[in-house]
Write a protein that holds these residues in place. Structure first.
Motif, mmCIF file in Angstrom:
data_model
loop_
_atom_site.group_PDB
_atom_site.id
_atom_site.type_symbol
_atom_site.label_atom_id
_atom_site.label_comp_id
_atom_site.label_asym_id
_atom_site.label_seq_id
_atom_site.Cartn_x
_atom_site.Cartn_y
_atom_site.Cartn_z
ATOM 1 N N GLY A 1 0.842 -1.195 0.000
ATOM 2 C CA GLY A 1 0.000 0.000 0.000
ATOM 3 C C GLY A 1 0.875 1.240 0.000
ATOM 4 O O GLY A 1 2.080 1.164 -0.242
ATOM 5 N N ASP A 2 0.266 2.379 0.266
ATOM 6 C CA ASP A 2 0.987 3.643 0.324
ATOM 7 C C ASP A 2 0.999 4.168 1.748
ATOM 8 O O ASP A 2 0.039 3.988 2.505
ATOM 9 C CB ASP A 2 0.325 4.687 -0.584
ATOM 10 C CG ASP A 2 0.376 4.308 -2.055
ATOM 11 O OD1 ASP A 2 1.355 3.629 -2.451
ATOM 12 O OD2 ASP A 2 -0.547 4.680 -2.798
ATOM 13 N N LEU A 3 2.076 4.827 2.126
ATOM 14 C CA LEU A 3 2.131 5.470 3.424
ATOM 15 C C LEU A 3 1.047 6.545 3.524
ATOM 16 O O LEU A 3 0.858 7.324 2.585
ATOM 17 C CB LEU A 3 3.490 6.130 3.636
ATOM 18 C CG LEU A 3 4.593 5.272 4.247
ATOM 19 C CD1 LEU A 3 5.938 5.897 3.971
ATOM 20 C CD2 LEU A 3 4.381 5.125 5.744
ATOM 21 N N PRO A 4 0.322 6.604 4.629
ATOM 22 C CA PRO A 4 -0.672 7.671 4.793
ATOM 23 C C PRO A 4 -0.012 9.045 4.779
ATOM 24 O O PRO A 4 1.030 9.246 5.410
ATOM 25 C CB PRO A 4 -1.288 7.372 6.164
ATOM 26 C CG PRO A 4 -0.955 5.953 6.457
ATOM 27 C CD PRO A 4 0.357 5.689 5.779
ATOM 28 N N ILE A 5 -0.612 9.980 4.065
ATOM 29 C CA ILE A 5 -0.171 11.376 4.060
ATOM 30 C C ILE A 5 -1.380 12.223 4.430
ATOM 31 O O ILE A 5 -2.377 12.247 3.710
ATOM 32 C CB ILE A 5 0.385 11.793 2.698
ATOM 33 C CG1 ILE A 5 1.580 10.910 2.306
ATOM 34 C CG2 ILE A 5 0.791 13.262 2.707
ATOM 35 C CD1 ILE A 5 2.137 11.203 0.926
ATOM 36 N N LEU A 6 -1.293 12.901 5.563
ATOM 37 C CA LEU A 6 -2.430 13.635 6.115
ATOM 38 C C LEU A 6 -2.182 15.131 6.045
ATOM 39 O O LEU A 6 -1.080 15.600 6.341
ATOM 40 C CB LEU A 6 -2.671 13.208 7.564
ATOM 41 C CG LEU A 6 -3.854 13.848 8.304
ATOM 42 C CD1 LEU A 6 -4.495 12.851 9.261
ATOM 43 C CD2 LEU A 6 -3.417 15.094 9.094
ATOM 44 N N ALA A 7 -3.203 15.883 5.679
ATOM 45 C CA ALA A 7 -3.122 17.339 5.635
ATOM 46 C C ALA A 7 -3.913 17.941 6.787
ATOM 47 O O ALA A 7 -5.097 17.635 6.962
ATOM 48 C CB ALA A 7 -3.674 17.866 4.310
ATOM 49 N N TRP A 8 -3.255 18.777 7.559
ATOM 50 C CA TRP A 8 -3.925 19.548 8.602
ATOM 51 C C TRP A 8 -4.429 20.865 8.022
ATOM 52 O O TRP A 8 -3.797 21.432 7.128
ATOM 53 C CB TRP A 8 -2.953 19.850 9.736
ATOM 54 C CG TRP A 8 -3.016 18.858 10.860
ATOM 55 C CD1 TRP A 8 -2.515 17.593 10.878
ATOM 56 C CD2 TRP A 8 -3.632 19.067 12.135
ATOM 57 N NE1 TRP A 8 -2.768 16.997 12.079
ATOM 58 C CE2 TRP A 8 -3.441 17.877 12.878
ATOM 59 C CE3 TRP A 8 -4.299 20.135 12.725
ATOM 60 C CZ2 TRP A 8 -3.922 17.729 14.183
ATOM 61 C CZ3 TRP A 8 -4.763 19.998 14.018
ATOM 62 C CH2 TRP A 8 -4.571 18.800 14.725
ATOM 63 N N TYR A 9 -5.540 21.352 8.579
ATOM 64 C CA TYR A 9 -6.173 22.572 8.054
ATOM 65 C C TYR A 9 -6.287 22.456 6.544
ATOM 66 O O TYR A 9 -5.616 23.151 5.790
ATOM 67 C CB TYR A 9 -5.394 23.829 8.434
ATOM 68 C CG TYR A 9 -5.465 24.174 9.894
ATOM 69 C CD1 TYR A 9 -6.689 24.273 10.546
ATOM 70 C CD2 TYR A 9 -4.314 24.400 10.622
ATOM 71 C CE1 TYR A 9 -6.758 24.580 11.896
ATOM 72 C CE2 TYR A 9 -4.369 24.714 11.975
ATOM 73 C CZ TYR A 9 -5.592 24.811 12.608
ATOM 74 O OH TYR A 9 -5.645 25.112 13.930
ATOM 75 N N SER A 10 -7.148 21.564 6.127
ATOM 76 C CA SER A 10 -7.248 21.311 4.694
ATOM 77 C C SER A 10 -8.286 22.239 4.068
ATOM 78 O O SER A 10 -8.233 23.443 4.274
ATOM 79 C CB SER A 10 -7.576 19.846 4.452
ATOM 80 O OG SER A 10 -8.749 19.475 5.145
#
Length: 407
Positions: free
Chosen positions: A28-37
């Motif tokens: 799979g892919d590493l999770p990439i999370l955006a804050w204040y999206s």
């Protein structure tokens, strides 16, 4: 001449030798999370597709009510983005709110609190257990203070006590902490110590951890952390310590989201006016590298992490004094570097990070015939295909694979 179709192995010629090329394989892919999206008022399929194109897979926002959240989730699901849910109803009616959200395809998890002190841990633990009694398939998310927080913020005498108490009292699936170490012309002194502390705490707890990369300005000291070199340094250092998720702070300029007046958060990937900045393209490039290298980092665990270079190494870290088997020489001409040996499946991965985000690093490395070099697109080639001495760009990483049979 007819083109060859269906070739499974691509080869290249180097000094009379033919080397086969293969690509990393990942589950799979590493999770990439955006804050204040994306702000609620900007919710649209085009905006979520734009976020997806930047390589972001998760996002978190504070929505003013559950209806705003559900609208965003409906749109996000069409773009393949998952949301860490946050709205007042999650706190006031956790059971009812979870039942409304738990089957939505865009749900990633539940955001409980950012940077809590010890006094909030018991309540957060009870809140998480209420959620998990109804939905144990989606994670509860709490983000911890960095080790530069003082005892009045932490509620404990030491940072390690703070982290250990969070593990004991809050049943989360992974640890998360924020630290924004890249200043105008230097790194914060205690950042690598914080990575050591979180990585070790996560290992003891048998849980992964997620870490941050700053992608915006927010005070006088953090005016230019959004260069690609600075973002790379944060991300590759996080990953070298074993991080299993990368978080960007922020995606949309938080100035437009009523950020505290003490934080002038401009220069994010998306400006307060809703336009892309140059940082959008840098985040997109960084996300592409993370995805291509998920075969190295996703599911890997650090065997050890060391530091090298002339002068003192960061507090709480260990100097490199011995090389892994299969490596004969590893030198940086005195430049500061982070060296990590990760374990995954049948292989070890050696990650060497240039800790200077302003200057290139001269790296010399060579080993036996089994040593392989991992390229940024995930291609695997014999290390012998490259000169043993090379330049590593500011903040960048050189990655090698060593079969376990060599250890």
């Amino acid at each position: 001449m007819q083109k060859l179709i269906g070739c499974l192995i691509v080869a290249f010629l180097f000094q009379g030798k033919v080397f086969s090329q293969e690509k990393l394989v990942s589950s799979g892919d590493l999770p990439i999370l955006a804050w204040y999206s994306i702000p609620a008022a900007e919710t649209s399929l085009a905006r979520y597709q734009e976020m997806k194109e930047a390589g972001i897979s998760f996002q978190v926002n504070n929505y003013s009510n559950i209806e705003e959240l559900l609208k965003a989730m409906d749109i996000a699901s069409k773009a393949g983005i998952r949301i860490v849910a946050s709205c007042p109803e999650l706190k006031s009616d956790p059971e009812g709110t979870v039942r409304r959200l738990m089957k939505h395809p865009a749900l990633a998890g539940y955001h409980l609190m950012d940077e809590p002190g010890l006094s909030a841990f018991a309540e957060l633990g009870n809140w998480a257990r209420k959620i998990q009694s109804i939905d144990n398939k989606h994670f509860c998310y709490v983000n911890l203070f960095p080790n530069i927080a003082d005892s009045s913020q932490l509620g404990t005498k030491s940072y390690l006590e703070y982290v250990n108490e969070s593990v004991k009292q809050i049943p989360v699936s992974f640890l998360s902490f924020d630290y924004y170490p890249v200043l105008k012309d230097r790194l914060s002194l205690s950042w690598y110590e914080n990575l050591e502390q979180i990585s070790q705490a996560a290992t003891r707890a048998g849980k992964p951890f997620w870490a941050f990369a700053l992608t915006t300005n927010y005070d006088e000291d953090h005016l230019t952390p959004q260069t690609l070199a600075a973002i790379r340094l944060q991300v590759y250092s996080d990953l070298a310590y074993g991080a299993q998720g990368i978080q960007y702070f922020t995606y949309w300029s938080a100035t437009s989201l009523n950020a505290p007046s003490s934080e002038d958060q401009r220069g994010a990937p998306i400006s307060a006016a809703g336009k892309r900045t140059v940082v959008y393209d840098r985040v997109k490039a960084m996300s592409g590298e993370i995805k291509a290298l998920s075969g190295v980092f996703l599911g890997s665990k650090p065997v050890w992490v060391r530091h090298m270079g002339r002068g003192r190494i960061p507090n709480g870290t260990i100097r490199l004094t011995a090389l892994p088997q299969g490596i004969k020489v590893l030198e940086t001409a005195g430049a500061p570097a982070l060296v990590s040996l990760l374990e995954k499946g049948d292989n070890y991965y050696l990650v060497i990070v240039n800790k200077d985000f302003l200057k290139s690093m001269d790296l010399t490395i060579y080993g036996d015939d089994s040593l392989q070099k991992i390229l940024k697109d995930g291609t695997i080639v014999p290390a012998s295909a490259y000169e043993p001495s090379m330049e590593v760009d500011p903040g960048d990483a050189a990655i090698y694979r060593i079969p376990k049979t060599k250890q």
